[in-house]
Design an enzyme around this catalytic site. Structure first.
Site, PDB file in Angstrom:
ATOM      1  N   LYS A 126       9.942   4.644  48.679  1.00 29.36           N
ATOM      2  CA  LYS A 126       9.683   5.566  49.776  1.00 29.36           C
ATOM      3  C   LYS A 126       9.102   6.875  49.250  1.00 29.36           C
ATOM      4  CE  LYS A 126      13.579   7.050  51.597  1.00 29.36           C
ATOM      5  NZ  LYS A 126      14.872   6.962  52.331  1.00 29.36           N
ATOM      6  N   GLY A 160     -15.872  -2.488  26.088  1.00 30.37           N
ATOM      7  CA  GLY A 160     -16.764  -1.711  25.231  1.00 30.37           C
ATOM      8  C   GLY A 160     -16.581  -1.938  23.742  1.00 30.37           C
ATOM      9  N   GLY A 200     -15.922  -9.133  24.883  1.00 26.71           N
ATOM     10  CA  GLY A 200     -16.669 -10.038  25.739  1.00 26.71           C
ATOM     11  C   GLY A 200     -18.133  -9.920  25.361  1.00 26.71           C
TER      12      GLY A 200
END
Lengths: 408, 408
Positions: free
Chosen positions: B86, B326, B348
């Site tokens: 909350k 990167g 990658g």
């Protein structure tokens, strides 16, 4: 493909910073789907074409990207990962909206009951519903909790919900609490004639919760409270599509404020607590009222409520909006002006803080609701209800706040 | 009770705005636990005392609140709902840190393998690990995926991970893909002598995923990739504590950027992706590197990594930090300066974008890692590795970015 987006989910983002928006949009469209074209053979480009994202519009920092359904499964982990997973970490970017084609949207469960069937169960068709929140649950004995439930039920509320922080319930274990509160509900019904649903907090290991919910329903549970964001939207989805879980699912927005309030980051509240909660199957959705200490802007709260109830937007049943925090009887006519009839008036402090106690607090709300539906000013109605009179004396009849510590 | 906080979780918040911080802190401590004292009898106050939150310190806008363990269950839905559920919706407030007493922390699973046992499985003890990311998964046939896996494996990487957006895998279904990639791993091992783990993306209905993971392990899976935030932390917890799931769990940070980047709202990255991921049981945790286009501040990335690996902070096994996005071979010595040996170099574009292809990309990284461990400058090492030479020619040896569309 022309401009037919039936096979795409369209995400709308607001970008911060500056730069070449069109180039940025193109980088997102490819980077979030197939990677990049350079270095790929023409044949590979051709075969990947139907999996590549596409730029729909670029309007300064507001961009729209189309994601092929061919990459997605109809669930929120897939949808959120595909549209905002890695991208959420890419500088100033905010997910403002998602538009699903009807066939894809239809693969989500949506509410299992919705506004109309929840009303049917309660036998209440012509007024806002009234929900009451345990002032606190933790630390109470089962007897104290049961008595608290009974007092709330006596006031004529339609639903009573557990406190969402009620996880460690060793003093009032789930099944015993369920049984005791259902008995208290029945005891109150014999006095008031009124049905009351008990939204018991569903907690435990996430993969066991559908089973726990089924068991609760077998034991007579008639509503379930779910901390949707702490557990993940997919839990709500799986509870909603489970045919043995036949009771309304009440979605608590705990943790939502970690996601929606920034202008630069996160997910807009109407999408997060409106569209996505309804898609995943919430029958009732709590969200910060535009009145209390934890306020949403009124326009945002209305947009959120509209997404829950809109008959045009999604093919699903409609969910009840439950604007919460800071609600007292004097606010009821304002709430109905803002949210109309299909809304749940939800109060914690506004019921428990009533000088006459919780039952009087509930009666004051019911009087305010009855008056508002009949377009009778509250001051006039209070002449026939000492409980309402006391509430108005305590909190006034405007949009004044009640103390924060009472909000829920 | 004195100043003994052994029975409390302590949450640190940064508040925005202004006002009376002490009063605000007191309101939070009670409002997030038992409600409020006024109106309660002395007896009730007494009985609720051990459930009430307490203010630990107030230092201008930085406040610390202690939450009794008596209210909590040892899982992240409970912990997050209790400390920020909350409250997250209550204006400018950011959850900066959570400190768990050792007994409570010990009830969380933590990594089932951790740094040391993952190294054991790979037979790699004296260097950073190397992980490769499928450039894209969506839209490839099973044969294309398998060949892509094989090429990455040939380059000498230790782990290969699915793309995290890989949900709709009808062209390369989970079990068939697992089998085919494990065969490709074995084929590569016969050529290189090197073990490679395949972190296959675990997707589907959340309550079925532990079962699906167990089945995958029976079929030979040796790692699992999990979109922890889209599914909720509790899924990771339940996978980690399941004794039949005996493989490393690789946590992807998808959606984390919806939570951590704002100064005013949300949850700090070192807590979210460091402490909480380790508590819940991630063996490897991807997070935005301080180098790429999706950057964390270096100090924040180091704090995050330290929380994953620190022997003092938590009683659990240590997790591998995987700073991602990167990364190219020229960055390896900088990464080791920053993160030392117990880190996973994850690439990658830095592998697939190598002019000689993915296998050459892997070899360039391995050469850069070997040189860095031996404190040999990359330019010198490149004289013995044409693959490294080509990588340095392509991307340089500084902290220069590689194009964003290659990042992952």
């Amino acid at each position: 493909m022309g401009e037919n987006w039936n096979d795409y989910v369209i995400a709308t983002y607001r970008l911060g910073g500056g730069g070449d928006w069109t180039k940025k949009a193109e980088t997102i469209a490819l980077g979030m789907t197939v990677g990049s074209w350079p270095g790929l053979s023409a044949a590979r480009q051709e075969s990947l074409q139907r999996h590549a994202g596409r730029v729909v519009t670029v309007d300064a920092g507001l961009i729209r990207i189309a994601y092929p359904l061919a990459n997605l499964t109809p669930d929120l982990p897939s949808l959120l990962t595909a549209t905002f997973g890695k991208l959420s970490m890419d500088g100033k970017i905010r997910l403002v909206d998602l538009t699903l084609p009807p066939t894809f949207a239809a693969a989500f469960p949506g509410p299992k009951l919705g506004v109309e069937a929840v009303r049917e169960r309660l036998g209440v068709h012509d007024r806002p519903l009234l929900m009451s929140i345990f002032k606190s649950c933790v630390g109470l004995t089962l007897a104290e909790l049961t008595e608290g439930f009974f007092q709330q039920a006596l006031g004529g509320v339609d639903l009573i919900k557990d406190d969402e922080i009620f996880f460690n319930d060793t003093d009032a274990p789930f099944e015993r609490r369920l049984e005791a509160c259902l008995q208290a509900a029945e005891r109150a019904r014999r006095e008031t004639g009124q049905i009351v649903l008990y939204a018991i907090n569903l907690t435990g290991p996430v993969h066991r919760l559908p089973e726990k919910a089924r068991r609760a329903v077998q034991l007579g549970a008639n509503a379930l409270l779910i901390n949707v964001l702490p557990y993940g939207f997919d839990l709500l989805h799986r509870l909603a599509e489970d045919s043995e879980i036949t009771v309304p699912l009440v979605a608590h927005p705990a943790l939502a404020g970690a996601l929606y309030p920034s202008d630069d980051y996160g997910i807009a509240a109407p999408l997060l607590l409106g569209t996505l909660m309804r898609l995943a199957g919430a029958d009732l959705v709590l969200f910060p009222s535009p009145y209390g200490g934890m306020a949403l802007e009124l326009s945002e709260a209305l947009d959120l409520a509209e997404r829950l109830r809109d008959k045009g937007g999604l093919p699903h049943r409609r969910s009840f909006p439950v604007p919460s925090a800071g609600i007292h009887p004097g606010l009821v006519p304002h709430m109905m002006d803002d949210f109309s009839l299909d809304v749940v008036v939800n109060a914690g402090g506004g019921i428990h803080g009533h000088p006459g106690g919780a039952a009087a607090g509930g009666r004051a709300f019911r009087a305010a609701i009855a008056a508002s539906v009949a377009c009778i000013p509250l001051e006039e109605a209070a002449m026939g209800s000492s409980d309402l009179r006391a509430a108005l004396d305590q909190w006034g009849s405007g949009k004044a706040r009640i103390p924060k510590e009472f909000s829920a």
